[in-house]
Design a protein around this motif. Structure first.
Motif, mmCIF file in Angstrom:
data_model
loop_
_atom_site.group_PDB
_atom_site.id
_atom_site.type_symbol
_atom_site.label_atom_id
_atom_site.label_comp_id
_atom_site.label_asym_id
_atom_site.label_seq_id
_atom_site.Cartn_x
_atom_site.Cartn_y
_atom_site.Cartn_z
ATOM 1 N N LEU A 170 -2.539 -13.708 7.711
ATOM 2 C CA LEU A 170 -1.650 -12.737 8.343
ATOM 3 C C LEU A 170 -1.621 -11.433 7.552
ATOM 4 O O LEU A 170 -1.526 -10.342 8.123
ATOM 5 C CB LEU A 170 -0.244 -13.321 8.449
ATOM 6 C CG LEU A 170 0.832 -12.424 9.085
ATOM 7 C CD1 LEU A 170 0.461 -12.093 10.521
ATOM 8 C CD2 LEU A 170 2.191 -13.106 9.026
ATOM 9 N N LEU A 171 -1.728 -11.545 6.236
ATOM 10 C CA LEU A 171 -1.727 -10.348 5.396
ATOM 11 C C LEU A 171 -2.973 -9.507 5.609
ATOM 12 O O LEU A 171 -2.938 -8.289 5.482
ATOM 13 C CB LEU A 171 -1.593 -10.730 3.918
ATOM 14 C CG LEU A 171 -0.270 -11.374 3.523
ATOM 15 C CD1 LEU A 171 -0.215 -11.569 2.012
ATOM 16 C CD2 LEU A 171 0.912 -10.536 3.983
ATOM 17 N N VAL A 172 -4.098 -10.168 5.918
ATOM 18 C CA VAL A 172 -5.303 -9.434 6.281
ATOM 19 C C VAL A 172 -5.003 -8.545 7.481
ATOM 20 O O VAL A 172 -5.315 -7.352 7.495
ATOM 21 C CB VAL A 172 -6.458 -10.394 6.625
ATOM 22 C CG1 VAL A 172 -7.665 -9.619 7.153
ATOM 23 C CG2 VAL A 172 -6.863 -11.213 5.409
ATOM 24 N N ALA A 173 -4.377 -9.144 8.493
ATOM 25 C CA ALA A 173 -4.040 -8.404 9.701
ATOM 26 C C ALA A 173 -3.043 -7.290 9.388
ATOM 27 O O ALA A 173 -3.161 -6.176 9.902
ATOM 28 C CB ALA A 173 -3.457 -9.350 10.745
ATOM 29 N N LEU A 174 -2.053 -7.584 8.537
ATOM 30 C CA LEU A 174 -1.046 -6.590 8.180
ATOM 31 C C LEU A 174 -1.684 -5.392 7.492
ATOM 32 O O LEU A 174 -1.354 -4.233 7.794
ATOM 33 C CB LEU A 174 0.011 -7.223 7.262
ATOM 34 C CG LEU A 174 1.096 -6.283 6.729
ATOM 35 C CD1 LEU A 174 1.928 -5.734 7.871
ATOM 36 C CD2 LEU A 174 1.981 -7.024 5.715
#
Length: 539
Positions: A170-174
């Motif tokens: 999710l942090l990649v996406a963020l």
């Protein structure tokens, strides 16, 4: 679109909540991750801000440039040269900033490295906002690049170490979302600032407010427990873990950090020359990693991101060129959600191949429409069709070479050489970013390649990328890190329809007698596969 990447380990055993589910995420983790993602917002704003100023009246007057050429007239050579330097010095500064970032993050910690690089960028923003000459702007752009280059590495490192493994994807996406939103925000600001003679200053220094906010907010964020453990502050590391993890997770997390430190010590024993040795297919892996991150820039994506207003002003009014640029940046932002949906659902190799093919088609269409075969400068329908196909080109990049161009290079390196491998491939990306930023204004000149020739140039590279993907890039999705070596040795060209989960690994007794590398003849190809990645600046 731009450089930066940090690799995290493959999924490991995690503590579960008493009911057998993943432990709930504490609010402090989300807050710290969101704060560090401001670095992506700063980076994106810088990408989207500068290009629009090149057509602003106030900016051109301040830089002693003539008005925007009309009726097919050519930009003076000195203007083209200065546009190239204003754009590319940022990337050159990023190279300078990223090189020592690893030393700073190890020496003063992840948290204070983010603060340090944010201070550097804030100083650069002040210089750019107060610039009264092109040379002062050059200085601000280079120093700003240093700040962003270091910030992109430090912030992604911090995110990967402060967050539990269950939300690192999710942090990649963020991070990617913050970059593309920053680009869109800058394009939106340019539309509102275009009529104000001093508005261009906020196009360059507006993200200085963001970097100042990042300095303040990071003061309240915890240090990385991994770094605290590394420097011997074991009890402080445990105290931080109690703040960012559930109590029943702490012991297992401490064991994991200890294991990772052993891996880091093993990595420290390696030399840079090990990346180019034939043993364990390292030369092959390194050359493929460098090729992929270089190709990411040679798609021409930053020629669009940096110079869309300049390109569009060749056949649209200055005001409409900024509107068209805003549309393009909005499409880029929305396309991030396509990236989130696709990147872990489909194979890496398939995404690269289909993305290269899609970009080739869209670029060739733009090439035809901007040639003498179409009256694109006088036909509004043709002009906006060009804008539309540029948007389709951005979509094709966004789901393929944008994210996957960082994921695959990170996945193919063995754990003990991953840090050095990613540093090398990231530097290659920044170097090509600098080259593209400098030469694109020259290529666009009518006495050089002109608009159609520039698009044809990048289309040719996309064709080369497609062929390279088919010959040398194997599937790296859903393969454990422990299996990478077998996949590298056992890969053979597979149909794109072959699912990653069905990729065959060669048994030990069937592996090639010697490692293959990229210098082998085209008929003999090579391979690999891996775990999970934490990305940064990549537009």
């Amino acid at each position: 679109m731009v450089a930066g990447g940090v690799m995290t380990s493959a999924p490991r055993k995690q503590a579960l909540a008493p009911d057998g589910t993943h432990p709930p995420i504490k609010a402090l983790v989300c807050a710290a991750a969101a704060v560090s993602a401001i670095g992506g917002l700063i980076f994106g704003y810088d990408i989207g801000g500068s290009g629009g100023t090149f057509t602003m009246k106030g900016f051109r007057e301040q830089m002693d440039w003539p008005p925007v050429p009309t009726d097919g007239a050519e930009e003076p050579g000195f203007v083209t040269d200065e546009i190239g330097w204003i754009t590319s010095l940022f990337a050159l500064g990023a190279v300078a900033g990223s090189i020592p970032s690893g030393w700073f993050t190890d020496k003063i910690g992840r948290k204070y490295s983010i603060i340090l690089y944010s201070v550097v960028f804030t100083i650069a923003a002040v210089i750019m906002g107060c610039a009264n000459s092109v040379h002062m702007l050059y200085a601000g752009r280079f120093i700003g690049g240093i700040g962003v280059g270091g910030l992109s590495m430090a912030s992604t490192c911090y995110q990967s170490e402060i967050a539990p493994e269950s939300i690192r994807g999710l942090l990649v996406a963020l991070q990617q979302l913050s970059i593309t939103f920053g680009i869109f925000l800058a394009a939106l600001a340019n539309v509102g600032l275009k009529t104000w003679s001093e508005g261009w200053r906020f196009s360059y220094c507006g993200n200085g407010f963001l970097s100042f906010a990042l300095i303040i907010l990071m003061m309240f964020c915890p240090e990385s427990p991994r770094w605290l453990y590394k420097v011997g502050k074991v009890e402080q590391a445990r105290a931080v873990l109690h703040k960012v993890r559930q109590d029943y997770e702490v012991d297992m997390e401490m064991d994991l950090i200890a294991e990772q430190e052993k891996e880091a010590q093993l990595a420290a024993q390696h030399h840079w020359s090990d990346l180019f040795k034939a043993a364990n297919n390292m030369r092959y892996r390194t050359l493929v990693g460098i090729a992929i991150t270089s190709f990411q820039q040679l798609t021409g994506i930053n020629a669009i991101m940096y110079f869309a207003p300049v390109i569009f002003s060749d056949f649209l009014s200055t005001d409409m060129a900024l509107i068209a640029n805003l549309i393009l940046m909005f499409v880029n932002f929305i396309s991030t959600f396509i990236t989130i949906a696709c990147v872990d659902k489909y194979g890496r190799r398939s995404l690269l191949a289909y993305g290269a093919a899609g970009m080739t088609v869209t670029l060739l269409v733009v090439c035809l429409l901007s040639s003498d075969l179409a009256d694109y400068k006088n036909d509004a329908a043709v002009s906006w069709t060009i804008v539309g196909f540029c948007a389709l080109y951005v979509v094709n990049f966004a789901f393929s070479w944008g994210p996957v161009g960082w994921i695959v290079p990170a996945e193919i390196f063995p754990l003990d050489l991953r840090g050095k491998g990613m540093s090398l491939t990231t530097s290659a990306n920044w170097l090509w970013n600098f080259i593209i930023g400098k030469v694109t204004p020259e290529l666009l000149r009518q006495d050089r390649l002109d608009l159609w020739g520039t698009f044809l140039f990048f289309a040719a590279w996309c064709i080369i990328m497609f062929v390279f993907t088919m010959l040398y890039v194997p599937e790296t999705r859903l393969v454990a890190l422990e299996e990478i070596d077998n996949v590298v040795s056992g890969f053979r060209r597979l149909p794109l329809s072959t699912r990653a989960t069905k990729a065959r690994l060669a048994p030990e007794d069937q592996l090639p007698s010697r490692p293959r590398d990229i210098t082998d003849k085209l008929g003999d190809t090579s391979p690999y596969n891996a775990g999970s990645v934490e990305m940064a600046p990549g537009v």
